[in-house]
Design a protein around this motif. Structure first.
Motif, mmCIF file in Angstrom:
data_model
loop_
_atom_site.group_PDB
_atom_site.id
_atom_site.type_symbol
_atom_site.label_atom_id
_atom_site.label_comp_id
_atom_site.label_asym_id
_atom_site.label_seq_id
_atom_site.Cartn_x
_atom_site.Cartn_y
_atom_site.Cartn_z
ATOM 1 N N VAL A 4 0.856 -1.187 0.000
ATOM 2 C CA VAL A 4 0.000 0.000 0.000
ATOM 3 C C VAL A 4 0.890 1.233 0.000
ATOM 4 O O VAL A 4 1.720 1.419 0.888
ATOM 5 C CB VAL A 4 -0.928 0.013 1.230
ATOM 6 N N SER A 5 0.719 2.054 -0.992
ATOM 7 C CA SER A 5 1.587 3.219 -1.151
ATOM 8 C C SER A 5 1.205 4.334 -0.192
ATOM 9 O O SER A 5 0.021 4.569 0.086
ATOM 10 C CB SER A 5 1.495 3.744 -2.591
ATOM 11 N N ALA A 6 2.209 5.001 0.329
ATOM 12 C CA ALA A 6 2.000 6.181 1.164
ATOM 13 C C ALA A 6 2.287 7.465 0.388
ATOM 14 O O ALA A 6 2.425 8.534 0.970
ATOM 15 C CB ALA A 6 2.876 6.111 2.412
ATOM 16 N N GLU A 7 2.392 7.330 -0.918
ATOM 17 C CA GLU A 7 2.576 8.492 -1.781
ATOM 18 C C GLU A 7 1.211 8.945 -2.272
ATOM 19 O O GLU A 7 0.521 8.209 -2.981
ATOM 20 C CB GLU A 7 3.478 8.137 -2.964
ATOM 21 N N PHE A 8 0.807 10.172 -1.915
ATOM 22 C CA PHE A 8 -0.528 10.652 -2.242
ATOM 23 C C PHE A 8 -0.429 11.938 -3.063
ATOM 24 O O PHE A 8 0.558 12.677 -2.967
ATOM 25 C CB PHE A 8 -1.327 10.929 -0.970
ATOM 26 N N PRO A 9 -1.460 12.231 -3.859
ATOM 27 C CA PRO A 9 -1.455 13.482 -4.629
ATOM 28 C C PRO A 9 -1.433 14.692 -3.702
ATOM 29 O O PRO A 9 -1.932 14.637 -2.575
ATOM 30 C CB PRO A 9 -2.776 13.413 -5.421
ATOM 31 N N GLU A 10 -0.868 15.762 -4.181
ATOM 32 C CA GLU A 10 -0.826 17.000 -3.402
ATOM 33 C C GLU A 10 -2.234 17.586 -3.320
ATOM 34 O O GLU A 10 -2.894 17.767 -4.344
ATOM 35 C CB GLU A 10 0.113 18.002 -4.052
ATOM 36 N N PRO A 11 -2.750 17.866 -2.111
ATOM 37 C CA PRO A 11 -4.091 18.452 -2.023
ATOM 38 C C PRO A 11 -4.104 19.892 -2.520
ATOM 39 O O PRO A 11 -3.152 20.645 -2.303
ATOM 40 C CB PRO A 11 -4.403 18.388 -0.516
#
Length: 244
Positions: free
Chosen positions: A125-132
């Motif tokens: 599970v990736s902890a890289e998320f799009p910038e809000p």
């Protein structure tokens, strides 16, 4: 003095102390052991309160914790009555405790299986998320419009305060069927509300309305100002008209 012999009773009363003592020893051991499960459950669930029910060949076990501390351990056998092996009230009956403890190892095994079933569930599970996206621009525009509305209402509040002579008061009118109420406190704006006591606060001493609400009512605010100016005209006094 009446004795057992006088009553025809010649049977010794067994001392239950040894049974109760052994029961209490077993309950203390289970409390310590199951307390470790309650602590791990609290870590797993991440809350101050929680419970988990696990099935075994002999029935179901429910463990409940409060802030990581064991609150109760309940055994519900496939047949027979429930037994609170651990509780905040009275200890279990010795026979019921014995029945429950026959299945306790299976409960621990079920707990271990439950934990094992979750092992690796977050692998990959990736902890890289799009910038809000920032709301800075929207908030700035909302505040710009509200500042203009507040400045206009400050003039109206000051004029009404000067005319009425009271420290507290309201100016109320209807715009396109909605009730608008401007409340002032010693000449300063307290709130601007649309729609009665359960309506929308366009201005208040608390939070700001949403940008969508500001967009909906900003144009209608011109009607509120027009209604105030009509009020001034009808008074034929020295109240100051305002414009938006």
């Amino acid at each position: 003095m009446t004795t057992q012999a006088d009553l025809g009773i010649d049977v010794d009363v067994r001392d239950a102390a040894a049974v109760a003592e052994r029961r209490d020893e077993l309950v203390a051991a289970v409390r310590d052991h199951a307390g470790r499960i309650a602590y791990q459950l609290a870590r797993l669930q991440g809350g101050d309160y929680g419970r988990e029910t696990l099935s075994t060949p002999g029935g179901e076990w429910t463990v409940k914790h409060e802030a990581g501390e064991l609150e109760f351990l309940l055994f519900s056998p496939n047949s027979g009555s429930d037994t609170y092996v651990i509780s905040t009230k009275q200890p279990p009956e010795p026979a019921a405790l014995a029945t429950a403890l026959d299945d306790y190892a299976a409960f621990v095994a079920a707990w271990n299986d439950h934990v094992d079933s979750l092992s690796g569930v977050l692998d990959g599970v990736s902890a890289e998320f799009p910038e809000p996206a920032t709301t800075e621009g929207v908030v700035a525009e909302r505040d710009r419009v509200l500042d203009q509305i507040r400045d206009t209402c400050a003039v109206i509040a000051g004029e009404i305060h000067r005319y009425e002579g009271d420290d507290y008061g309201t100016f109320t009118t209807r715009v396109e069927g909605d009730r608008w109420e401007l409340k002032y406190d010693e000449g300063a704006v307290s709130y601007l509300r649309i729609g009665g006591s359960s309506g929308l606060y366009l201005l208040s001493q608390y939070g700001a309305p949403s940008a969508a609400d500001v967009r909906e009512y900003a144009d209608r605010f011109r009607g509120f100002v027009a209604a105030y100016n009509e009020f001034v005209d009808e008074l034929e006094s020295d109240l100051e008209r305002v414009s938006v």
